[in-house]
Design a protein around this motif. Structure first.
Motif, PDB file in Angstrom:
ATOM      1  N   LEU A 162       0.809  -1.222   0.000  1.00 32.16           N
ATOM      2  CA  LEU A 162       0.000   0.000   0.000  1.00 32.16           C
ATOM      3  C   LEU A 162       0.840   1.269   0.000  1.00 32.16           C
ATOM      4  O   LEU A 162       0.327   2.349  -0.292  1.00 32.16           O
ATOM      5  CB  LEU A 162      -0.932  -0.008   1.223  1.00 32.16           C
ATOM      6  N   ALA A 165       0.629   3.666  -3.009  1.00 26.21           N
ATOM      7  CA  ALA A 165      -0.636   4.407  -3.054  1.00 26.21           C
ATOM      8  C   ALA A 165      -0.615   5.577  -2.068  1.00 26.21           C
ATOM      9  O   ALA A 165      -1.125   6.666  -2.374  1.00 26.21           O
ATOM     10  CB  ALA A 165      -1.806   3.477  -2.749  1.00 26.21           C
ATOM     11  N   SER A 168       1.320   8.334  -3.582  1.00 27.01           N
ATOM     12  CA  SER A 168       0.531   9.019  -4.618  1.00 27.01           C
ATOM     13  C   SER A 168      -0.449  10.006  -3.995  1.00 27.01           C
ATOM     14  O   SER A 168      -0.625  11.123  -4.497  1.00 27.01           O
ATOM     15  CB  SER A 168      -0.231   8.006  -5.460  1.00 27.01           C
ATOM     16  N   VAL A 169      -1.071   9.607  -2.903  1.00 32.68           N
ATOM     17  CA  VAL A 169      -1.987  10.515  -2.201  1.00 32.68           C
ATOM     18  C   VAL A 169      -1.224  11.719  -1.662  1.00 32.68           C
ATOM     19  O   VAL A 169      -1.684  12.866  -1.762  1.00 32.68           O
ATOM     20  CB  VAL A 169      -2.728   9.766  -1.068  1.00 32.68           C
TER      21      VAL A 169
END
Length: 184
Positions: A162, A165, A168-169
């Motif tokens: 994770l 991700a 990226s956030v």
């Protein structure tokens, strides 16, 4: 009906961006607020017999620290770890100690590897997340008298998968943080 007055010309768009800067409260406070909000995400009503939910706030701290090394000061681990201790359910003080140690370790990583890419960041974060999860399992096991650091295997694998991700956030939030909203 004439819609030309609603559509700005390219010259007007450029003129609106000149003499603009990011809002100071947004630029400085967004990393702190996002880490604190993800600390509160573990307060959700998810019930499991083993640890499954990754430490989102810790991963957010790592992502912000790796993306913007100068954004969070080295002492930021203390108040953010304290806030995480309030919501994580870990033994009180474990977040303070481990998050502060993480900030010190990130300083060493920054000094050692000045130019690094995403793969090196992911590897450093993977090592720090693994150490954090095992130490949290040991500390919570000492508090309950039943240490089982091997149970964190699925949580560790989910955390490592994770992490891209989460970065990226954080990259999207960083773009939001730097929007030129304040007029000079």
């Amino acid at each position: 009906m004439n819609f030309d007055r609603f559509v700005p010309s390219p010259e007007e768009l450029v003129r609106k961006r000149i003499n603009r800067a990011p809002l100071p409260a947004l630029a400085l406070g967004l990393p702190w607020v996002t880490i604190m909000l993800t600390s509160m995400a573990s307060f959700s009503p998810v019930i499991a017999s083993a640890p499954v939910v990754p430490p989102l706030a810790y991963m957010m701290l790592l992502a912000w620290r790796m993306m913007r090394p100068g954004m969070l000061p080295i002492w930021a681990g203390l108040p953010l770890g304290f806030f995480d201790d309030l919501y994580s359910g870990q033994a009180f003080g474990s977040g303070i100690v481990l998050w502060s140690a993480t900030m010190l370790a990130m300083e060493l990583v920054d000094e050692r590897f000045l130019w690094r890419g995403f793969v090196q960041d992911w590897m450093a974060a993977s090592g720090l997340i693994a150490i954090y999860l095992v130490l949290c399992a040991i500390l919570s096991g000492i508090a309950t008298g039943y240490p089982l650091p091997l149970v964190v295997g699925p949580q560790l694998l989910l955390s490592l998968a994770l992490y891209p991700a989460i970065t990226s956030v954080v990259a999207l939030l960083d773009r939001l943080r730097l929007l030129p909203l304040k007029r000079l």
